[in-house]
Design a protein around this motif. Structure first.
Motif, PDB file in Angstrom:
ATOM      1  N   VAL A  61      26.374   6.158 -41.493  1.00  0.00           N
ATOM      2  CA  VAL A  61      26.178   6.951 -40.284  1.00  0.00           C
ATOM      3  C   VAL A  61      25.146   6.280 -39.377  1.00  0.00           C
ATOM      4  N   GLU A  62      24.108   5.715 -39.973  1.00  0.00           N
ATOM      5  CA  GLU A  62      23.084   5.046 -39.173  1.00  0.00           C
ATOM      6  C   GLU A  62      23.660   3.854 -38.412  1.00  0.00           C
ATOM      7  N   GLU A  63      24.533   3.094 -39.058  1.00  0.00           N
ATOM      8  CA  GLU A  63      25.174   1.968 -38.374  1.00  0.00           C
ATOM      9  C   GLU A  63      26.053   2.468 -37.231  1.00  0.00           C
ATOM     10  N   ARG A  64      26.725   3.600 -37.442  1.00  0.00           N
ATOM     11  CA  ARG A  64      27.559   4.173 -36.383  1.00  0.00           C
ATOM     12  C   ARG A  64      26.687   4.649 -35.220  1.00  0.00           C
ATOM     13  N   ARG A  65      25.561   5.276 -35.525  1.00  0.00           N
ATOM     14  CA  ARG A  65      24.647   5.696 -34.462  1.00  0.00           C
ATOM     15  C   ARG A  65      24.208   4.504 -33.622  1.00  0.00           C
ATOM     16  N   GLN A  66      23.832   3.435 -34.290  1.00  0.00           N
ATOM     17  CA  GLN A  66      23.353   2.258 -33.577  1.00  0.00           C
ATOM     18  C   GLN A  66      24.439   1.704 -32.652  1.00  0.00           C
ATOM     19  N   PHE A  67      25.687   1.719 -33.123  1.00  0.00           N
ATOM     20  CA  PHE A  67      26.791   1.253 -32.291  1.00  0.00           C
ATOM     21  C   PHE A  67      27.011   2.180 -31.095  1.00  0.00           C
ATOM     22  N   LEU A  68      27.075   3.483 -31.350  1.00  0.00           N
ATOM     23  CA  LEU A  68      27.378   4.439 -30.289  1.00  0.00           C
ATOM     24  C   LEU A  68      26.280   4.521 -29.236  1.00  0.00           C
ATOM     25  N   TYR A  69      25.028   4.381 -29.676  1.00  0.00           N
ATOM     26  CA  TYR A  69      23.912   4.609 -28.768  1.00  0.00           C
ATOM     27  C   TYR A  69      23.318   3.330 -28.182  1.00  0.00           C
ATOM     28  N   GLN A  70      23.945   2.205 -28.406  1.00  0.00           N
ATOM     29  CA  GLN A  70      23.440   0.991 -27.781  1.00  0.00           C
ATOM     30  C   GLN A  70      23.510   1.135 -26.271  1.00  0.00           C
ATOM     31  N   HIS A  71      22.541   0.557 -25.593  1.00  0.00           N
ATOM     32  CA  HIS A  71      22.354   0.797 -24.161  1.00  0.00           C
ATOM     33  C   HIS A  71      23.604   0.476 -23.341  1.00  0.00           C
ATOM     34  N   ASP A  72      24.191  -0.697 -23.531  1.00  0.00           N
ATOM     35  CA  ASP A  72      25.339  -1.099 -22.713  1.00  0.00           C
ATOM     36  C   ASP A  72      26.517  -0.152 -22.892  1.00  0.00           C
ATOM     37  N   ARG A  73      26.734   0.277 -24.144  1.00  0.00           N
ATOM     38  CA  ARG A  73      27.861   1.178 -24.387  1.00  0.00           C
ATOM     39  C   ARG A  73      27.639   2.521 -23.721  1.00  0.00           C
ATOM     40  N   LEU A  74      26.452   3.118 -23.892  1.00  0.00           N
ATOM     41  CA  LEU A  74      26.194   4.416 -23.291  1.00  0.00           C
ATOM     42  C   LEU A  74      26.292   4.352 -21.765  1.00  0.00           C
ATOM     43  N   GLU A  75      25.787   3.272 -21.180  1.00  0.00           N
ATOM     44  CA  GLU A  75      25.865   3.130 -19.730  1.00  0.00           C
ATOM     45  C   GLU A  75      27.317   3.111 -19.267  1.00  0.00           C
ATOM     46  N   GLU A  76      28.157   2.388 -19.981  1.00  0.00           N
ATOM     47  CA  GLU A  76      29.564   2.355 -19.604  1.00  0.00           C
ATOM     48  C   GLU A  76      30.210   3.714 -19.764  1.00  0.00           C
ATOM     49  N   ARG A  77      29.899   4.410 -20.856  1.00  0.00           N
ATOM     50  CA  ARG A  77      30.499   5.735 -21.061  1.00  0.00           C
ATOM     51  C   ARG A  77      30.073   6.690 -19.952  1.00  0.00           C
ATOM     52  N   PHE A  78      28.810   6.639 -19.559  1.00  0.00           N
ATOM     53  CA  PHE A  78      28.361   7.531 -18.498  1.00  0.00           C
ATOM     54  C   PHE A  78      29.028   7.205 -17.169  1.00  0.00           C
ATOM     55  N   ARG A  79      29.169   5.910 -16.847  1.00  0.00           N
ATOM     56  CA  ARG A  79      29.823   5.543 -15.595  1.00  0.00           C
ATOM     57  C   ARG A  79      31.255   6.070 -15.557  1.00  0.00           C
ATOM     58  N   LEU A  80      31.980   5.890 -16.662  1.00  0.00           N
ATOM     59  CA  LEU A  80      33.368   6.326 -16.716  1.00  0.00           C
ATOM     60  C   LEU A  80      33.479   7.849 -16.748  1.00  0.00           C
ATOM     61  N   PHE A  81      32.591   8.481 -17.485  1.00  0.00           N
ATOM     62  CA  PHE A  81      32.609   9.944 -17.572  1.00  0.00           C
ATOM     63  C   PHE A  81      32.373  10.553 -16.193  1.00  0.00           C
ATOM     64  N   GLU A  82      31.394  10.021 -15.476  1.00  0.00           N
ATOM     65  CA  GLU A  82      31.051  10.583 -14.171  1.00  0.00           C
ATOM     66  C   GLU A  82      32.098  10.290 -13.113  1.00  0.00           C
ATOM     67  N   ALA A  83      32.607   9.055 -13.071  1.00  0.00           N
ATOM     68  CA  ALA A  83      33.490   8.641 -11.976  1.00  0.00           C
ATOM     69  C   ALA A  83      34.963   8.870 -12.265  1.00  0.00           C
ATOM     70  N   VAL A  84      35.347   8.957 -13.542  1.00  0.00           N
ATOM     71  CA  VAL A  84      36.763   9.061 -13.907  1.00  0.00           C
ATOM     72  C   VAL A  84      37.105  10.400 -14.562  1.00  0.00           C
ATOM     73  N   ALA A  85      36.357  10.789 -15.587  1.00  0.00           N
ATOM     74  CA  ALA A  85      36.734  11.965 -16.374  1.00  0.00           C
ATOM     75  C   ALA A  85      36.383  13.292 -15.705  1.00  0.00           C
ATOM     76  N   LEU A  86      35.176  13.414 -15.193  1.00  0.00           N
ATOM     77  CA  LEU A  86      34.705  14.704 -14.688  1.00  0.00           C
ATOM     78  C   LEU A  86      35.385  15.186 -13.399  1.00  0.00           C
ATOM     79  N   PRO A  87      35.659  14.302 -12.440  1.00  0.00           N
ATOM     80  CA  PRO A  87      36.169  14.797 -11.154  1.00  0.00           C
ATOM     81  C   PRO A  87      37.407  15.677 -11.259  1.00  0.00           C
ATOM     82  N   GLY A  88      38.348  15.323 -12.120  1.00  0.00           N
ATOM     83  CA  GLY A  88      39.559  16.125 -12.258  1.00  0.00           C
ATOM     84  C   GLY A  88      39.303  17.512 -12.805  1.00  0.00           C
TER      85      GLY A  88
END
Length: 268
Positions: free
Chosen positions: A24-51
């Motif tokens: 689980v700790e290895e999964r946390r490190q993967f999911l919460y790495q800075h570049d990944r979270l930044e990409e998820r937030f960009r896509l969530f805000e600009a693609v997923a949420l508007p609809g």
């Protein structure tokens, strides 16, 4: 009839990922790495949420499941992004068995477990059309006899776009793809404890009837470097920049503004 959507936002589940990790700790490190979270937030805000903000039928719930270990700045950012959407509820859970946790979350969201409901799952880098909830409900009315005879029935809107969002805007191609996560929903009879998260989306037709709606584009499936599925991440498909007409379609069908996508992805 109650409509409930479930979106996992970097939830560190035990199982539920095609990308494997030793702990689980290895999964946390993967999911919460800075570049990944930044990409998820960009896509969530600009693609997923508007609809979801522009749904023609506003009577739905969207439960966003996060880990109780999600870094506080990320949790606060997610809370701020969804604060203006009354249908959203963020639920923080400790790491647990994927299907069991998600089933419990969906069942807890039901106003009356003895009444039928409609459920859908949603990835944080995908989008649904602004009339998704309305057409999902309408399908039950159109096929009422089928739904009355079965404990569970899937509804598959199989037309949409494969798309990549970046600083240049959106590159996409329109396709028909059966039983992908985006645009797939399920009717659940009252008293039934199973949920849409108990079934692999691409094999749900082995467990129940499926009503297919192949006409209007109903979803955008995001292709990006952090897709969990290696098949999706490495998909060899020709994507082309949106034409002006397609840009207008993305704005009207999905409330996605290509200019907003460019600005969000242009940020360092």
């Amino acid at each position: 009839m109650q409509v409930i959507g479930l979106c996992r936002f970097s939830y560190p589940a035990i199982g539920g990922f095609q990308t494997t990790h030793e702990s689980v700790e290895e999964r946390r490190q993967f999911l919460y790495q800075h570049d990944r979270l930044e990409e998820r937030f960009r896509l969530f805000e600009a693609v997923a949420l508007p609809g979801f903000k522009k749904q023609s039928d506003e009577d739905f719930q969207l439960v966003i499941v996060v880990g109780d270990c999600l870094p506080k700045p990320a949790f606060d950012r997610l809370n701020d992004l969804t604060g203006g959407l009354k249908q959203v509820r963020i639920v923080a859970k400790p790491p647990g068995r994927h299907r069991k946790v998600m089933q419990d979350v969906l069942n807890s969201a039901r106003n009356d477990p003895d009444q039928p409901c409609l459920q859908f799952r949603h990835d944080d880098d995908d989008a649904v059309a602004v009339d998704f909830v309305e057409r999902f409900r309408g399908c039950v009315r159109e096929c009422v006899g089928l739904f009355e005879r079965h404990a569970m029935v899937a509804v598959d809107f199989n037309c949409g776009y494969l798309a990549r969002a970046n600083s240049e805007g959106i590159q996409a191609t329109r396709v028909h793809r059966p039983l992908i996560t985006a645009g797939l929903g399920m009717y659940v009879r009252g008293g039934q404890r199973k949920s849409i998260m108990n079934f692999a989306h691409n094999r749900i037709n082995r467990a129940m009837p499926v009503v297919t709606r192949p006409d209007s584009p109903m979803w955008v499936r995001g292709l990006n470097r952090f897709n969990d599925s290696p098949r999706t991440r490495n998909m060899d498909v020709a994507l082309n920049p949106l034409t002006r007409q397609q840009e207008l379609e993305f704005q009207t069908r999905f409330a996605i503004d290509p200019d907003v996508v460019r600005r969000r992805h242009a940020k360092p």
